[in-house]
Write a protein that holds these residues in place. Structure first.
Motif, PDB file in Angstrom:
ATOM      1  N   LEU A  24       0.807  -1.220   0.000  1.00 39.65           N
ATOM      2  CA  LEU A  24       0.000   0.000   0.000  1.00 39.65           C
ATOM      3  C   LEU A  24       0.839   1.268   0.000  1.00 39.65           C
ATOM      4  CD1 LEU A  24      -2.791  -1.113   2.498  1.00 39.65           C
ATOM      5  CD2 LEU A  24      -2.745  -1.295   0.006  1.00 39.65           C
ATOM      6  N   ALA A  25       2.108   1.181   0.414  1.00 38.21           N
ATOM      7  CA  ALA A  25       2.980   2.363   0.435  1.00 38.21           C
ATOM      8  C   ALA A  25       3.687   2.596  -0.894  1.00 38.21           C
ATOM      9  CB  ALA A  25       4.020   2.232   1.542  1.00 38.21           C
ATOM     10  N   LEU A  26       3.799   1.567  -1.714  1.00 35.67           N
ATOM     11  CA  LEU A  26       4.596   1.695  -2.943  1.00 35.67           C
ATOM     12  C   LEU A  26       4.141   2.841  -3.840  1.00 35.67           C
ATOM     13  CD1 LEU A  26       6.907   0.632  -4.679  1.00 35.67           C
ATOM     14  CD2 LEU A  26       5.270  -0.951  -5.750  1.00 35.67           C
ATOM     15  N   PRO A  27       2.840   3.059  -4.068  1.00 38.79           N
ATOM     16  CA  PRO A  27       2.464   4.200  -4.911  1.00 38.79           C
ATOM     17  C   PRO A  27       2.940   5.546  -4.365  1.00 38.79           C
ATOM     18  CG  PRO A  27       0.647   2.644  -4.760  1.00 38.79           C
ATOM     19  CD  PRO A  27       1.670   2.199  -3.765  1.00 38.79           C
ATOM     20  N   THR A  28       3.004   5.697  -3.038  1.00 37.07           N
ATOM     21  CA  THR A  28       3.522   6.948  -2.476  1.00 37.07           C
ATOM     22  C   THR A  28       5.023   7.066  -2.704  1.00 37.07           C
ATOM     23  OG1 THR A  28       1.779   7.110  -0.816  1.00 37.07           O
ATOM     24  CG2 THR A  28       3.819   8.282  -0.352  1.00 37.07           C
ATOM     25  N   TYR A  29       5.753   5.958  -2.605  1.00 36.44           N
ATOM     26  CA  TYR A  29       7.173   5.981  -2.948  1.00 36.44           C
ATOM     27  C   TYR A  29       7.351   6.455  -4.396  1.00 36.44           C
ATOM     28  CZ  TYR A  29       7.929   2.862   1.133  1.00 36.44           C
ATOM     29  OH  TYR A  29       7.987   2.302   2.383  1.00 36.44           O
ATOM     30  N   ALA A  30       6.500   5.927  -5.280  1.00 38.22           N
ATOM     31  CA  ALA A  30       6.599   6.289  -6.702  1.00 38.22           C
ATOM     32  C   ALA A  30       6.282   7.767  -6.906  1.00 38.22           C
ATOM     33  CB  ALA A  30       5.658   5.419  -7.521  1.00 38.22           C
ATOM     34  N   ALA A  31       5.256   8.274  -6.235  1.00 37.34           N
ATOM     35  CA  ALA A  31       4.900   9.689  -6.355  1.00 37.34           C
ATOM     36  C   ALA A  31       6.040  10.575  -5.861  1.00 37.34           C
ATOM     37  CB  ALA A  31       3.627   9.970  -5.574  1.00 37.34           C
ATOM     38  N   THR A  32       6.682  10.166  -4.780  1.00 40.66           N
ATOM     39  CA  THR A  32       7.783  10.945  -4.214  1.00 40.66           C
ATOM     40  C   THR A  32       8.983  10.968  -5.156  1.00 40.66           C
ATOM     41  OG1 THR A  32       7.065  10.315  -1.993  1.00 40.66           O
ATOM     42  CG2 THR A  32       9.302  11.174  -2.220  1.00 40.66           C
ATOM     43  N   ALA A  33       9.319   9.820  -5.722  1.00 37.93           N
ATOM     44  CA  ALA A  33      10.419   9.758  -6.687  1.00 37.93           C
ATOM     45  C   ALA A  33      10.110  10.615  -7.906  1.00 37.93           C
ATOM     46  CB  ALA A  33      10.675   8.307  -7.090  1.00 37.93           C
ATOM     47  N   PHE A  34       8.856  10.598  -8.329  1.00 40.53           N
ATOM     48  CA  PHE A  34       8.408  11.443  -9.453  1.00 40.53           C
ATOM     49  C   PHE A  34       8.640  12.913  -9.114  1.00 40.53           C
ATOM     50  CE2 PHE A  34       5.100  14.146 -11.203  1.00 40.53           C
ATOM     51  CZ  PHE A  34       5.041  13.805 -12.543  1.00 40.53           C
ATOM     52  N   TYR A  35       8.246  13.323  -7.914  1.00 35.93           N
ATOM     53  CA  TYR A  35       8.342  14.729  -7.528  1.00 35.93           C
ATOM     54  C   TYR A  35       9.794  15.192  -7.472  1.00 35.93           C
ATOM     55  CZ  TYR A  35       7.475  19.084  -5.052  1.00 35.93           C
ATOM     56  OH  TYR A  35       7.414  20.422  -4.708  1.00 35.93           O
ATOM     57  N   HIS A  36      10.690  14.340  -6.981  1.00 34.26           N
ATOM     58  CA  HIS A  36      12.102  14.722  -6.811  1.00 34.26           C
ATOM     59  C   HIS A  36      12.956  14.366  -8.038  1.00 34.26           C
ATOM     60  CE1 HIS A  36      11.906  16.085  -2.646  1.00 34.26           C
ATOM     61  NE2 HIS A  36      11.104  15.066  -2.383  1.00 34.26           N
ATOM     62  N   HIS A  37      12.313  13.966  -9.128  1.00 40.06           N
ATOM     63  CA  HIS A  37      13.012  13.655 -10.372  1.00 40.06           C
ATOM     64  C   HIS A  37      14.058  12.558 -10.177  1.00 40.06           C
ATOM     65  CE1 HIS A  37      11.065  17.266 -11.928  1.00 40.06           C
ATOM     66  NE2 HIS A  37      11.601  17.966 -10.941  1.00 40.06           N
ATOM     67  N   LYS A  38      13.690  11.527  -9.456  1.00 39.34           N
ATOM     68  CA  LYS A  38      14.597  10.415  -9.182  1.00 39.34           C
ATOM     69  C   LYS A  38      14.244   9.151  -9.967  1.00 39.34           C
ATOM     70  CE  LYS A  38      17.345  12.431  -6.271  1.00 39.34           C
ATOM     71  NZ  LYS A  38      18.793  12.591  -6.577  1.00 39.34           N
ATOM     72  N   LEU A  39      13.235   9.221 -10.809  1.00 40.09           N
ATOM     73  CA  LEU A  39      12.882   8.043 -11.601  1.00 40.09           C
ATOM     74  C   LEU A  39      13.902   7.856 -12.728  1.00 40.09           C
ATOM     75  CD1 LEU A  39       9.021   8.575 -11.893  1.00 40.09           C
ATOM     76  CD2 LEU A  39      10.211   6.920 -10.435  1.00 40.09           C
ATOM     77  N   PRO A  40      14.328   6.635 -12.974  1.00 38.66           N
ATOM     78  CA  PRO A  40      15.301   6.397 -14.049  1.00 38.66           C
ATOM     79  C   PRO A  40      14.647   6.527 -15.422  1.00 38.66           C
ATOM     80  CG  PRO A  40      14.603   4.313 -13.122  1.00 38.66           C
ATOM     81  CD  PRO A  40      13.969   5.378 -12.268  1.00 38.66           C
ATOM     82  N   GLY A  41      15.443   6.836 -16.430  1.00 42.85           N
ATOM     83  CA  GLY A  41      14.938   6.905 -17.791  1.00 42.85           C
ATOM     84  C   GLY A  41      14.063   8.126 -18.005  1.00 42.85           C
ATOM     85  N   THR A  42      13.176   8.020 -18.977  1.00 38.27           N
ATOM     86  CA  THR A  42      12.282   9.118 -19.317  1.00 38.27           C
ATOM     87  C   THR A  42      11.154   9.194 -18.290  1.00 38.27           C
ATOM     88  OG1 THR A  42      12.745   8.803 -21.669  1.00 38.27           O
ATOM     89  CG2 THR A  42      10.793  10.092 -21.096  1.00 38.27           C
ATOM     90  N   ALA A  43      11.047  10.313 -17.627  1.00 40.18           N
ATOM     91  CA  ALA A  43      10.046  10.450 -16.569  1.00 40.18           C
ATOM     92  C   ALA A  43       8.654  10.542 -17.168  1.00 40.18           C
ATOM     93  CB  ALA A  43      10.339  11.694 -15.742  1.00 40.18           C
ATOM     94  N   PRO A  44       7.671   9.953 -16.522  1.00 34.81           N
ATOM     95  CA  PRO A  44       6.287  10.088 -16.988  1.00 34.81           C
ATOM     96  C   PRO A  44       5.837  11.535 -16.890  1.00 34.81           C
ATOM     97  CG  PRO A  44       6.347   9.046 -14.830  1.00 34.81           C
ATOM     98  CD  PRO A  44       7.764   9.138 -15.292  1.00 34.81           C
ATOM     99  N   THR A  45       4.904  11.909 -17.715  1.00 37.43           N
ATOM    100  CA  THR A  45       4.403  13.284 -17.702  1.00 37.43           C
ATOM    101  C   THR A  45       3.078  13.411 -16.963  1.00 37.43           C
ATOM    102  OG1 THR A  45       3.341  12.899 -19.852  1.00 37.43           O
ATOM    103  CG2 THR A  45       5.566  13.839 -19.878  1.00 37.43           C
ATOM    104  N   ASP A  46       2.369  12.310 -16.803  1.00 32.56           N
ATOM    105  CA  ASP A  46       1.058  12.321 -16.155  1.00 32.56           C
ATOM    106  C   ASP A  46       1.158  11.544 -14.841  1.00 32.56           C
ATOM    107  OD1 ASP A  46      -1.583  11.832 -15.324  1.00 32.56           O
ATOM    108  OD2 ASP A  46      -2.340  11.780 -17.370  1.00 32.56           O
ATOM    109  N   LEU A  47       1.179  12.259 -13.712  1.00 35.92           N
ATOM    110  CA  LEU A  47       1.342  11.596 -12.423  1.00 35.92           C
ATOM    111  C   LEU A  47       0.209  10.620 -12.148  1.00 35.92           C
ATOM    112  CD1 LEU A  47       2.722  11.186  -9.698  1.00 35.92           C
ATOM    113  CD2 LEU A  47       1.478  13.199  -8.846  1.00 35.92           C
ATOM    114  N   ARG A  48      -1.018  11.016 -12.406  1.00 37.32           N
ATOM    115  CA  ARG A  48      -2.151  10.143 -12.090  1.00 37.32           C
ATOM    116  C   ARG A  48      -2.094   8.862 -12.907  1.00 37.32           C
ATOM    117  NH1 ARG A  48      -4.956   8.526  -8.073  1.00 37.32           N
ATOM    118  NH2 ARG A  48      -3.953   6.659  -8.887  1.00 37.32           N
ATOM    119  N   ALA A  49      -1.779   8.956 -14.196  1.00 33.98           N
ATOM    120  CA  ALA A  49      -1.679   7.756 -15.024  1.00 33.98           C
ATOM    121  C   ALA A  49      -0.529   6.873 -14.556  1.00 33.98           C
ATOM    122  CB  ALA A  49      -1.487   8.155 -16.491  1.00 33.98           C
ATOM    123  N   PHE A  50       0.583   7.487 -14.153  1.00 39.20           N
ATOM    124  CA  PHE A  50       1.725   6.738 -13.630  1.00 39.20           C
ATOM    125  C   PHE A  50       1.338   5.985 -12.361  1.00 39.20           C
ATOM    126  CE2 PHE A  50       5.637   7.123 -10.820  1.00 39.20           C
ATOM    127  CZ  PHE A  50       6.294   6.023 -11.373  1.00 39.20           C
TER     128      PHE A  50
END
Length: 550
Positions: free
Chosen positions: A273-299
């Motif tokens: 249940l915490a994993l989506p929040t980890y993903a949102a946080t990585a998205f916010y801090h630009h820590k996702l590898p490769g090409t970052a998604p542009t749509d947070l909700r879809a991600f």
């Protein structure tokens, strides 16, 4: 909260003031203070201070009367003869509140909402000073707020356009105090706390003649736990039905907490249940590898499917998981969180909230915030397993407390001298009682109380089943590591209610953290959603249209 790191951080909230409030005029209608009783004399007596003010919300000027004061509550089973001789007074609590009543409306036509933060053991300065009250303190969006002087402004997002508001400080916080025999034991626990609030609300309705008003609860964090119990207890013990319950940053089942879930092995749900929040946080801090998604909700939709699917299935296998499958899942986790696959493998695919907050930005010796992972702060110990402090709490607490201390004395004119006069009371943001807190909870229709982590889903379900017209709104931020948003979604989907009542629950989400209102755009959305919820459920169309009294 139930885990150490969770409960050591207190959720924040706010109220600000810039326009002066005058002392209540003699011709203003004011409820008479109840007579003090002999039983109350050993420690506390109720208190009330009136003042006037106005706020402008979305271009609408709202004149109101403010009442600040205390009500005295007692533990369950209290008998007034216990304190009659004054020699061995029983426990009691003086609970501080600030209420705002819109002028020029009939009370029975006007909704009233009881508001509180969580902790447990937190005052409600945070929701008061930052979200719903008539004034708001200005803080930085995702960085440390500059030191005093702090700016107080008209709150264009105050809920006073939709409802009267009562901000309640928990026992032992604010200007309230507890005293008497075994006072800590009698008030510092899941069920004693809920009973104190039940007692407070029923007294308040009587004191201000609001039994006919549409009634709502608005709780944040542990306040959502309290709300679930309160909704059921008000109905079953006091015969008081609610129109609605507004939950902000929910935690109803503490076994879902991602704070130290490793202490509860074989229960892997917190990680899922915490994993989506980890993903949102990585998205916010630009820590996702490769090409970052542009749509947070879809991600996040994609991450949620992975969480409930492949990730959950892998965790359920435990040590039976093959090395190849472990590596495959670790690689996916890296793609979704930016945490290296090697770290995930070393952690057996299970990373708790503190480890994530300490690791994501670790290369820069920075930790993310827990209550709002958009925030970041320098690590005190870069080699520790979890952060030593919460950067969001450190960045905002001074602004909230300074603003309220000034507001209470200068604007509300609240005389906070102790019960015998003399020294002025400290406004306590927290009772600092988490080590004493008894999480034991008596579930509805269960004979024996549980000593484990509380799960109050049955309480909220009981309230909804016995009152099928009760509506619930859950508000949550994507960047909340304290009460991850997908945890709240999961819990709402698992309320033990008939499927026909599922439509009574609605969920609103924001690009903010635990204190959704810390982001001004999210605060604006929160106001609109909460105000709309109240207007759709207040039954005002059936209320009397008799002339109002000014």
């Amino acid at each position: 909260m139930s885990r150490n790191w969770l409960i050591q951080s207190v959720a924040l909230a706010a109220l600000c003031v810039f326009l002066p409030l005058g002392v209540a005029r003699a011709d203003d209608p004011a409820p008479a203070a109840p007579p003090s009783s002999k039983a109350a004399a050993p420690h506390f007596t109720p208190k009330q201070v009136l003042s006037d003010g106005s706020v402008t919300v979305r271009g609408q000027k709202i004149d109101y009367q403010a009442a600040s004061g205390t009500l005295v509550v007692h533990p369950r089973g209290w008998n007034d003869s216990d304190s009659a001789d004054g020699k061995n007074p029983s426990a009691e609590a003086s609970m501080f509140y600030v209420a705002y009543f819109k002028k020029g409306v009939r009370p029975e036509n006007r909704p009233i909402t009881f508001v509180y933060n969580g902790g447990p053991g937190s005052a409600t300065v945070w929701l008061h000073m930052g979200a719903l009250g008539p004034r708001r303190v200005v803080t930085a969006n995702d960085t440390h707020t500059d030191a005093a002087p702090y700016k107080l402004i008209n709150n264009d997002d105050s809920l006073l356009d939709a409802t009267d508001l009562v901000f309640i400080d928990a026992p032992g916080t604010g200007f309230g105090r507890i005293a008497g025999k075994d006072a800590n034991k009698e008030f510092y626990g899941t069920d004693p706390d809920a009973y104190a609030f039940t007692n407070f609300i029923s007294q308040f309705l009587a004191r201000y003649n609001r039994f006919q008003s549409p009634k709502y609860l608005f709780g944040e964090s542990y306040g959502t736990t309290r709300s679930a119990i309160l909704a059921n207890e008000l109905a079953s013990e006091k015969q008081i039905d609610l129109n609605g319950v507004i939950l902000l940053s929910q935690i109803l089942d503490y076994d879902n907490s991602v704070d130290e879930p490793e202490n509860n092995p074989s229960v892997d749900q917190p990680y899922v249940l915490a994993l989506p929040t980890y993903a949102a946080t990585a998205f916010y801090h630009h820590k996702l590898p490769g090409t970052a998604p542009t749509d947070l909700r879809a991600f996040l939709d994609e991450v949620e499917r992975f969480s409930l699917g492949d990730y959950n299935a892998a965790l359920q296998q435990g040590t039976a998981l093959s090395e190849a499958d472990r590596d495959r899942i670790a690689d996916r986790l890296y793609q979704y969180t930016g945490i290296p696959a090697a770290y995930w493998r070393k952690a057996r695919l299970r990373v708790n909230g503190g480890e994530f907050a300490q690791t994501l930005l670790g290369a820069d010796s920075m930790d993310t915030g827990r209550l709002d992972s958009r925030f970041a702060g320098f690590a005190i110990d870069p080699l520790s397993q979890r952060p030593e402090y919460d950067p969001m709490n450190a960045s905002m607490a001074s602004a909230y407390l300074s603003a309220f201390n000034d507001y209470a004395r200068r604007v509300l004119h609240y005389d906070d001298a102790g019960p015998t006069g003399g020294d002025f009371l400290e406004y306590k943001a927290s009772a600092n009682n988490i080590r004493e807190w008894a999480f034991k909870h008596q579930l509805p229709h269960v004979l024996r109380a549980s000593n484990g982590a509380p799960n109050v889903l049955p309480d909220l379900a009981a309230a909804m089943i016995t009152n099928p017209k009760l509506h619930v709104q859950l508000n949550q931020g994507f960047f909340d590591l304290g009460t991850p948003y997908f945890e709240g979604v999961f819990e709402m989907r698992h309320l033990p209610i008939p499927a026909s009542l599922a439509g009574n629950v609605e969920i609103k989400q924001y690009q903010s953290g635990h204190m959704v209102y810390a982001n001004q755009e999210a605060l604006h959305q929160l106001h609109d959603n909460a105000a709309d919820f109240i207007r759709r459920t207040d039954n005002e169309s059936a209320a009397s249209t008799a002339p109002v009294r000014n």
